[in-house]
Scaffold this motif. Structure first.
Motif, short mmCIF file in Angstrom:
data_model
loop_
_atom_site.label_atom_id
_atom_site.label_comp_id
_atom_site.label_asym_id
_atom_site.label_seq_id
_atom_site.Cartn_x
_atom_site.Cartn_y
_atom_site.Cartn_z
N VAL A 1 0.82 -1.21 0.00
CA VAL A 1 0.00 0.00 0.00
C VAL A 1 0.85 1.27 0.00
O VAL A 1 0.42 2.32 -0.48
CB VAL A 1 -0.97 0.02 1.21
CG1 VAL A 1 -2.04 -1.05 1.07
CG2 VAL A 1 -0.21 -0.11 2.53
N TYR B 1 -0.53 4.07 -2.71
CA TYR B 1 -1.34 5.18 -2.21
C TYR B 1 -0.45 6.23 -1.56
O TYR B 1 0.49 5.90 -0.82
CB TYR B 1 -2.36 4.68 -1.17
CG TYR B 1 -3.37 3.71 -1.72
CD1 TYR B 1 -4.56 4.14 -2.30
CD2 TYR B 1 -3.13 2.33 -1.67
CE1 TYR B 1 -5.49 3.25 -2.81
CE2 TYR B 1 -4.05 1.42 -2.17
CZ TYR B 1 -5.23 1.88 -2.74
OH TYR B 1 -6.14 0.99 -3.25
N PRO C 1 -1.60 5.77 2.82
CA PRO C 1 -2.23 4.47 3.02
C PRO C 1 -2.76 4.22 4.42
O PRO C 1 -3.40 3.20 4.66
CB PRO C 1 -1.08 3.50 2.71
CG PRO C 1 0.14 4.24 3.13
CD PRO C 1 -0.13 5.69 2.84
N LEU D 1 -6.35 3.14 4.82
CA LEU D 1 -6.59 1.80 4.29
C LEU D 1 -6.07 0.72 5.22
O LEU D 1 -6.71 -0.34 5.37
CB LEU D 1 -5.95 1.67 2.91
CG LEU D 1 -6.60 2.55 1.83
CD1 LEU D 1 -5.70 2.69 0.63
CD2 LEU D 1 -7.96 1.99 1.44
N GLU E 1 -8.65 0.42 7.76
CA GLU E 1 -9.82 -0.28 7.23
C GLU E 1 -9.59 -1.79 7.21
O GLU E 1 -10.47 -2.58 7.59
CB GLU E 1 -10.14 0.21 5.82
CG GLU E 1 -11.37 -0.46 5.23
CD GLU E 1 -11.63 -0.10 3.78
OE1 GLU E 1 -12.51 -0.75 3.17
OE2 GLU E 1 -10.98 0.81 3.26
N ARG F 1 -12.23 -7.40 -0.06
CA ARG F 1 -11.89 -5.98 0.05
C ARG F 1 -10.38 -5.75 -0.12
O ARG F 1 -9.96 -4.78 -0.75
CB ARG F 1 -12.38 -5.44 1.41
CG ARG F 1 -12.02 -3.97 1.65
CD ARG F 1 -12.60 -3.06 0.58
NE ARG F 1 -12.19 -1.67 0.79
CZ ARG F 1 -11.84 -0.84 -0.18
NH1 ARG F 1 -11.86 -1.24 -1.45
NH2 ARG F 1 -11.49 0.40 0.10
N ILE G 1 -8.36 -3.27 -2.67
CA ILE G 1 -7.37 -2.28 -2.23
C ILE G 1 -6.06 -2.46 -2.99
O ILE G 1 -5.45 -1.49 -3.46
CB ILE G 1 -7.15 -2.38 -0.71
CG1 ILE G 1 -8.38 -1.88 0.04
CG2 ILE G 1 -5.89 -1.63 -0.28
CD1 ILE G 1 -8.36 -2.13 1.53
N GLU H 1 -5.12 -1.30 -6.94
CA GLU H 1 -4.63 0.03 -7.30
C GLU H 1 -3.23 -0.10 -7.90
O GLU H 1 -2.37 -0.81 -7.37
CB GLU H 1 -4.60 0.93 -6.07
CG GLU H 1 -4.05 2.33 -6.30
CD GLU H 1 -5.01 3.22 -7.06
OE1 GLU H 1 -4.57 4.29 -7.52
OE2 GLU H 1 -6.21 2.87 -7.17
#
Length: 373
Positions: free
Chosen positions: A81, A85, A88, A91, A94, A106, A110, A113
């Motif tokens: 991540v 991102y 991140p 995320l 999350e 999920r 994620i 990306e």
């Protein structure tokens, strides 16, 4: 070693996990303060033989920096991540809050990306600015795509890590990574893995790798054994790869390739046993994911958990025990071998009379299966 008959059409060699073996004290003991646990690979010397695994639940730029300051090496996942991102953190929070039923789907979303080269550059620069060794990891599939970005950004060590990595990958649809050519052209030491057999490791050593990661489907977040039916008991795997290192030294005229145990290392006792079987260092995932300052927040997962077609891992709750520094160097208030892992390694080496890691690889071991009641 004699084979065991499974049935009339199949025989198999008996293999051992770390729980199947025990270390035997010798006639000499030492003061733990006189024991050295330092580890040198290529031009780099580390105070402790610990590499933090390139997993988003274990290594962020901040924890890579912390690992370096504590004397180890943190390897950033350049497909995680942090390179997908700009921010991140939401995320990661999350992922920690997902229910088991929704976690895999999920996480696949994620991690769909795209990886951004400019973020690879920025994250590695952040680690370098802290004055600690810089290491990043890519899978074999992504290495050809992003390695130039990594090299241009500047790394001290490069890791090619997959569930298994071979020197002879065969594909009818894609051009496989030529490991030997790639390592030869790269100007930094390369650690490659996983490998779990003598032959596979020997072939990786012949590519010019500085280190070989030993392990396959044995980590706390892996379901490879259940999904693919493939697993390598780690005590036997490390010993087999250490034998490949010995024979490669003879073959190459003295070139030493480091053996790094990667997987199935849940306690300090497992780490001690890995080195006793011939490992020079260990790569840790769940053990360090339990740190209160680990990015996973008490949860642990690897790249297999969000594979787009066939997930071979899951997000597991490992809980939090202590800050990273305390996980490594103590003190510990827990008797189960999960905190002060370096202190435990020092004490085990001192109890058996060995002064450094290379000596400790010669310690006597016995087969003594442990069944916790």
């Amino acid at each position: 070693m004699s084979d065991i008959e499974i049935g009339r059409a199949k025989r198999a060699r008996r293999a051992y996990a770390f729980d199947d073996i025990a270390i035997v004290p010798s006639r000499r003991t030492r003061d733990p303060r006189d024991v050295s646990v330092s580890w040198t690979i290529d031009a780099y010397t580390f105070e402790i033989p610990v590499i933090a695994a390139p997993m988003d639940s274990v290594v962020s730029p901040a924890t890579a920096i912390a690992m370096g300051k504590f004397g180890g090496l943190g390897v950033l996942d350049l497909e995680g991540v942090w390179t997908r991102y700009e921010n991140p953190e939401p995320l990661l929070l999350e992922i920690q809050g997902l229910t088991p039923a929704e976690a895999t789907r999920r996480m696949q979303e994620i991690y769909s990306e795209p990886i951004k080269p400019e973020l690879i550059t920025a994250r590695l620069a952040e680690i370098r600015a802290a004055g600690v060794p810089v290491a990043g990891a890519l899978s074999p599939q992504r290495t050809q795509e992003f390695y130039q970005t990594v090299v241009d950004a500047g790394v001290d060590m490069f890791v090619i890590r997959g569930t298994t990595v071979s020197a002879e990958h065969v594909s009818k649809s894609t051009e496989p990574l030529n490991l030997k050519k790639f390592i030869y052209e790269l100007d930094v030491p390369v650690i490659v893995g996983g490998a779990a057999t003598y032959t596979a490791a020997l072939h990786l050593m012949r590519t010019g790798a500085a280190g070989v990661l030993v392990g396959f489907g044995g980590g706390a977040a892996s379901t490879t054994r259940a999904t693919l039916g493939i697993h390598a008991p780690m005590a036997t795997a490390v010993s087999d790869v250490a034998a490949a290192r010995r024979d490669y030294m003879d073959e190459s005229g003295g070139r030493y390739v480091h053996v790094i145990a990667d997987g199935g290392l849940g306690t300090s006792g497992d780490i001690v046993k890995a080195i006793s079987m011939g490992a020079d260092a260990v790569m840790l995932g769940s053990t360090l994911a339990r740190a209160t300052d680990a990015p996973g927040g008490g949860w642990h997962w690897g790249t297999e958990a969000h594979h787009g077609e066939l997930p071979r891992g899951h997000r597991v709750e490992v809980g939090t025990l202590a800050p990273l520094e305390q996980i490594l160097n103590g003190p510990s208030t827990s008797p189960d071998g999960r905190v002060n892992i370096i202190g435990a390694l020092r004490r085990s080496m001192a109890t058996t009379g060995y002064s450094d890691l290379k000596e400790f690889q010669r310690v006597e071991v016995v087969v003594a299966p442990y069944h916790q009641g």
